[in-house]
Design a protein around this motif. Structure first.
Motif, mmCIF file in Angstrom:
data_model
loop_
_atom_site.group_PDB
_atom_site.id
_atom_site.type_symbol
_atom_site.label_atom_id
_atom_site.label_comp_id
_atom_site.label_asym_id
_atom_site.label_seq_id
_atom_site.Cartn_x
_atom_site.Cartn_y
_atom_site.Cartn_z
ATOM 1 N N PRO A 108 9.221 13.056 1.031
ATOM 2 C CA PRO A 108 10.159 12.605 1.876
ATOM 3 C C PRO A 108 10.006 11.181 2.209
ATOM 4 O O PRO A 108 9.021 10.285 2.085
ATOM 5 C CB PRO A 108 9.673 13.449 3.220
ATOM 6 C CG PRO A 108 8.374 13.888 3.155
ATOM 7 C CD PRO A 108 8.235 14.122 1.661
ATOM 8 N N SER A 109 11.100 10.475 2.575
ATOM 9 C CA SER A 109 10.973 9.040 2.731
ATOM 10 C C SER A 109 10.402 8.646 3.920
ATOM 11 O O SER A 109 10.490 9.411 5.238
ATOM 12 C CB SER A 109 12.599 8.524 2.821
ATOM 13 O OG SER A 109 13.477 8.746 2.035
ATOM 14 N N LYS A 147 0.789 -1.079 0.059
ATOM 15 C CA LYS A 147 -0.079 -0.251 -0.095
ATOM 16 C C LYS A 147 0.930 1.230 0.031
ATOM 17 O O LYS A 147 0.477 2.327 -0.460
ATOM 18 C CB LYS A 147 -0.928 0.137 1.217
ATOM 19 C CG LYS A 147 -2.319 -0.760 1.092
ATOM 20 C CD LYS A 147 -2.768 -0.879 2.437
ATOM 21 C CE LYS A 147 -3.454 0.680 2.840
ATOM 22 N NZ LYS A 147 -4.250 0.426 4.176
ATOM 23 N N GLN A 148 2.101 0.936 0.494
ATOM 24 C CA GLN A 148 2.853 2.332 0.628
ATOM 25 C C GLN A 148 3.655 2.546 -0.562
ATOM 26 O O GLN A 148 4.528 3.726 -0.434
ATOM 27 C CB GLN A 148 3.755 2.278 1.912
ATOM 28 C CG GLN A 148 3.049 2.185 3.312
ATOM 29 C CD GLN A 148 3.723 2.213 4.457
ATOM 30 O OE1 GLN A 148 4.162 1.013 4.995
ATOM 31 N NE2 GLN A 148 4.250 3.092 5.075
ATOM 32 N N ARG A 149 3.699 1.789 -1.576
ATOM 33 C CA ARG A 149 4.370 2.139 -2.944
ATOM 34 C C ARG A 149 3.774 3.202 -3.357
ATOM 35 O O ARG A 149 2.721 3.047 -3.700
ATOM 36 C CB ARG A 149 4.556 0.798 -3.575
ATOM 37 C CG ARG A 149 5.261 -0.517 -2.885
ATOM 38 C CD ARG A 149 5.055 -1.671 -3.751
ATOM 39 N NE ARG A 149 5.631 -1.467 -5.296
ATOM 40 C CZ ARG A 149 5.690 -2.387 -6.053
ATOM 41 N NH1 ARG A 149 4.996 -3.424 -5.788
ATOM 42 N NH2 ARG A 149 5.865 -2.237 -7.319
ATOM 43 N N ARG A 150 4.491 4.128 -3.764
ATOM 44 C CA ARG A 150 4.172 5.182 -4.782
ATOM 45 C C ARG A 150 3.909 4.752 -6.210
ATOM 46 O O ARG A 150 4.612 3.960 -6.737
ATOM 47 C CB ARG A 150 5.282 6.386 -4.677
ATOM 48 C CG ARG A 150 5.511 7.139 -3.801
ATOM 49 C CD ARG A 150 6.249 8.478 -3.888
ATOM 50 N NE ARG A 150 6.484 9.035 -2.733
ATOM 51 C CZ ARG A 150 7.456 8.933 -1.765
ATOM 52 N NH1 ARG A 150 8.321 8.060 -2.096
ATOM 53 N NH2 ARG A 150 7.694 9.957 -0.733
ATOM 54 N N LYS A 204 8.605 23.422 4.472
ATOM 55 C CA LYS A 204 10.175 23.198 4.544
ATOM 56 C C LYS A 204 10.286 22.020 3.448
ATOM 57 O O LYS A 204 11.064 22.031 2.378
ATOM 58 C CB LYS A 204 10.497 22.864 5.946
ATOM 59 C CG LYS A 204 10.559 23.974 6.815
ATOM 60 C CD LYS A 204 11.295 23.736 8.000
ATOM 61 C CE LYS A 204 11.232 24.837 8.937
ATOM 62 N NZ LYS A 204 11.774 24.541 10.186
ATOM 63 N N GLN A 205 9.233 21.150 3.597
ATOM 64 C CA GLN A 205 9.548 19.963 2.443
ATOM 65 C C GLN A 205 9.099 20.285 0.872
ATOM 66 O O GLN A 205 9.820 19.832 0.236
ATOM 67 C CB GLN A 205 8.447 18.980 2.623
ATOM 68 C CG GLN A 205 8.807 18.177 4.028
ATOM 69 C CD GLN A 205 10.126 17.650 4.115
ATOM 70 O OE1 GLN A 205 10.572 16.745 3.072
ATOM 71 N NE2 GLN A 205 11.037 17.774 5.221
ATOM 72 N N SER A 206 8.485 21.462 0.771
ATOM 73 C CA SER A 206 8.088 21.858 -0.589
ATOM 74 C C SER A 206 9.532 22.741 -1.172
ATOM 75 O O SER A 206 9.618 22.775 -2.280
ATOM 76 C CB SER A 206 7.093 22.983 -0.601
ATOM 77 O OG SER A 206 7.274 24.077 -0.017
ATOM 78 N N GLU A 207 10.240 23.029 -0.276
ATOM 79 C CA GLU A 207 11.553 23.665 -0.683
ATOM 80 C C GLU A 207 12.496 22.677 -0.978
ATOM 81 O O GLU A 207 13.635 23.008 -1.724
ATOM 82 C CB GLU A 207 12.217 24.557 0.301
ATOM 83 C CG GLU A 207 11.242 25.731 0.733
ATOM 84 C CD GLU A 207 11.727 25.954 2.145
ATOM 85 O OE1 GLU A 207 12.752 25.922 2.637
ATOM 86 O OE2 GLU A 207 11.219 27.061 2.801
ATOM 87 N N PHE A 249 4.196 17.714 -3.810
ATOM 88 C CA PHE A 249 4.771 16.344 -3.272
ATOM 89 C C PHE A 249 3.511 15.424 -2.450
ATOM 90 O O PHE A 249 2.645 15.688 -2.613
ATOM 91 C CB PHE A 249 5.987 16.598 -2.494
ATOM 92 C CG PHE A 249 5.770 17.424 -1.194
ATOM 93 C CD1 PHE A 249 5.502 16.590 -0.113
ATOM 94 C CD2 PHE A 249 5.770 18.791 -0.919
ATOM 95 C CE1 PHE A 249 5.263 17.240 1.177
ATOM 96 C CE2 PHE A 249 5.568 19.461 0.231
ATOM 97 C CZ PHE A 249 5.311 18.545 1.428
ATOM 98 N N SER A 250 4.483 14.242 -2.365
ATOM 99 C CA SER A 250 3.521 13.078 -1.769
ATOM 100 C C SER A 250 4.098 12.993 -0.457
ATOM 101 O O SER A 250 5.285 13.131 0.223
ATOM 102 C CB SER A 250 3.433 12.250 -2.540
ATOM 103 O OG SER A 250 4.835 11.429 -2.706
ATOM 104 N N LEU A 251 3.060 12.603 0.620
ATOM 105 C CA LEU A 251 3.289 11.821 1.870
ATOM 106 C C LEU A 251 2.698 10.659 1.912
ATOM 107 O O LEU A 251 1.670 10.261 1.269
ATOM 108 C CB LEU A 251 2.615 13.075 2.865
ATOM 109 C CG LEU A 251 3.270 14.182 3.250
ATOM 110 C CD1 LEU A 251 2.332 14.781 4.232
ATOM 111 C CD2 LEU A 251 4.812 14.034 3.789
ATOM 112 N N ASP A 252 3.331 9.606 2.803
ATOM 113 C CA ASP A 252 2.690 8.650 3.103
ATOM 114 C C ASP A 252 2.045 8.446 4.444
ATOM 115 O O ASP A 252 2.879 8.606 5.709
ATOM 116 C CB ASP A 252 3.745 7.408 3.002
ATOM 117 C CG ASP A 252 3.118 6.192 3.737
ATOM 118 O OD1 ASP A 252 1.972 6.093 3.673
ATOM 119 O OD2 ASP A 252 3.803 5.085 3.461
ATOM 120 N N LEU A 253 0.792 8.620 4.861
ATOM 121 C CA LEU A 253 0.036 8.678 6.097
ATOM 122 C C LEU A 253 -0.205 7.276 6.440
ATOM 123 O O LEU A 253 -1.440 7.117 6.561
ATOM 124 C CB LEU A 253 -0.854 9.538 6.173
ATOM 125 C CG LEU A 253 -0.363 10.974 5.870
ATOM 126 C CD1 LEU A 253 -1.729 12.083 5.913
ATOM 127 C CD2 LEU A 253 0.593 11.388 6.476
#
Length: 466
Positions: free
Chosen positions: A50-51, A39-42, A72-75, A81-85
């Motif tokens: 971020p990893s 499920k966590q694979r992009r 800060k992550q957008s910089e 960008f993507s996150l894994d929640l």
């Protein structure tokens, strides 16, 4: 004759049974682990990010000041960008250009709501704010907009009742006789009563303990709904069965609130004359009766309770926090406070109460209120969204059903559109002649048609109470 006897079963020792159970448990855990990692694979073409930590992903990164972390992550990774929640693949939009591209130019694509376990538990994906994009969403939005227009801003009587509420508010302050006190209780009650006039047709007194208790629970639930425990519950809904955790407090509060709202709705609907609504509740009950027997209707008594609760929250938390931040910054910047006071006194002569007709003559007051909304980020991450179909943004592919977070903090601190965004400067909303200046990258409640409801509530409240 040959007699065939079934082979006798060998008895299983306790140690062997425990070994078998242990093997089954390990196999189950391995299966769940592999499924979670899959499920966590992009997906292909998905934005980078971020990893993540295995299993929990980036959840803990959002525990404290998530809007600052996301900016800060957008910089590092770009505006999108993507996150894994915890297995919930999420896309984050940063900066005005990116947010406008998605929420304005592709508004319908980004108009849906994510099917999160917390939303399913709290409102069954019904009501107004968390409703899935479709006919039910359109019907509820239309009713809410019409109600706030018909029972609120379009009526001169309503403006007078707001002025009366301001007088109640000032009288309550006077009772403290100049002694220090926390204004949160009074501000919350005053602001909420503006919305209550439209929803119920009446206000609640400042000494109504039941209503005060409910407002406190509403405020607490807003904080709990964006806490780390809420994110964990969305990723791992089985934690509902754990006897501890802030999510349990959230659920208990919700039950208490819904019981209270059901009682209040019943009380304020007494004396209702069908097709002659006096307020939002009456209008909703008319719709409910007209759609009786339609299996596809979204107008239900349960959704009425959810909608009323969401409108109270939307009409209370945002404006209350805006006014509290405004009080703080008036105290921190006495020169700004003095300029605000001078402009108000120059317009409201002879003790006249404020009205909407005076608004255009108070450009500095308007600028201060807008700067408070920009600087303090009342709703920093907006309302969570989801894609209603596959989307293409900045060369990335975002599959249908992906959760989307709009980082409004990054919009209001976007250096492309704001000079020195970290400085509290009301003059940025004034032109060279001192007239009020609208700014394109000003999105205190995000973009979108549902946000029109929230904006109507807020704008209806704060210019008068200010």
């Amino acid at each position: 004759m040959v007699s065939l006897k079934p082979p006798s079963l060998m008895p299983v020792t306790r140690a062997e049974a425990l070994l078998i159970l242990s093997c089954l448990a390990v196999a189950l855990l391995a299966f769940l682990l592999v499924r979670q990692l899959v499920k966590q694979r992009r997906p292909p073409g998905f934005p980078p990010g971020p990893s993540p930590i295995p299993i929990i992903g980036n959840i803990f990164s959002l525990a404290t000041e998530p809007h600052v972390f996301l900016k800060k992550q957008s910089e590092v990774h770009g505006q999108i960008f993507s996150l894994d929640l915890g297995g919930i693949m999420t896309v984050v939009l940063n900066g005005y250009d990116c947010v406008k591209e998605c929420l304005y130019h592709q508004s319908e694509v980004f108009a849906d709501r994510p099917s999160l376990p917390l939303f399913k538990k709290m409102t069954k994906m019904g009501g107004l704010l968390n409703c899935k994009y479709g006919k039910g969403w359109i019907d509820h939005r239309k009713l809410a907009c019409n109600s706030f227009r018909y029972y609120g801003s379009s009526q001169k009587l309503f403006e007078r009742r707001i002025t009366e509420e301001c007088m109640f508010f000032v009288d309550a302050i006077d009772k403290h006789k100049g002694r220090p006190f926390n204004p949160k209780h009074l501000v919350t009650n005053a602001v909420s009563n503006i919305t209550n006039l439209i929803i119920f047709g009446q206000r609640f007194t400042y000494d109504d303990r039941n209503f005060q208790h409910m407002i406190e629970i509403f405020s607490e639930n807003v904080e709990l709904a964006v806490s780390g425990w809420a994110l964990l519950y969305n990723a791992f809904p089985w934690i509902e069965y754990l006897p501890f955790g802030k999510h349990q407090k959230l659920f208990r509060n919700a039950v208490e609130v819904y019981d209270f709202l059901q009682e209040v709705i019943t009380g304020f609907s007494h004396g209702r004359v069908p097709h002659s609504p006096r307020h939002y509740v009456d209008a909703y009950l008319d719709e409910l009766e007209q759609n009786t027997g339609d299996p596809k209707t979204s107008f239900t008594y349960e959704n009425l309770i959810y909608s009323v609760g969401e409108l109270i929250i939307a009409g209370t938390e945002t404006t209350t926090n805006t006014l509290r931040w405004a009080m703080l910054y008036m105290a921190l910047y006495p020169n700004i406070q003095e300029s605000v006071h001078r402009e108000i006194d120059s317009v409201l002569t002879h003790g006249r109460p404020p009205s909407l007709e005076n608004k255009h003559r108070m450009p500095y007051v308007e600028a201060v209120l807008h700067e408070v909304l920009r600087f303090c980020n009342i709703v920093p991450l907006g309302i969570f969204r989801a894609t209603s179909q596959d989307a293409k943004v900045n060369g990335y592919t975002i599959p249908k059903g992906t959760m989307v977070i709009t980082n409004l903090y990054s919009v209001h601190f976007d250096e492309k559109y704001w000079d020195d965004p970290g400085v509290f400067l009301p003059e940025r909303f004034l032109d060279s002649s001192g007239n009020f200046l609208r700014r394109e990258a000003f999105l205190p409640f995000s973009l979108g048609r549902l946000l029109e409801v929230l904006f109507k509530i807020h704008v209806m409240n704060y210019p008068r109470l200010g």
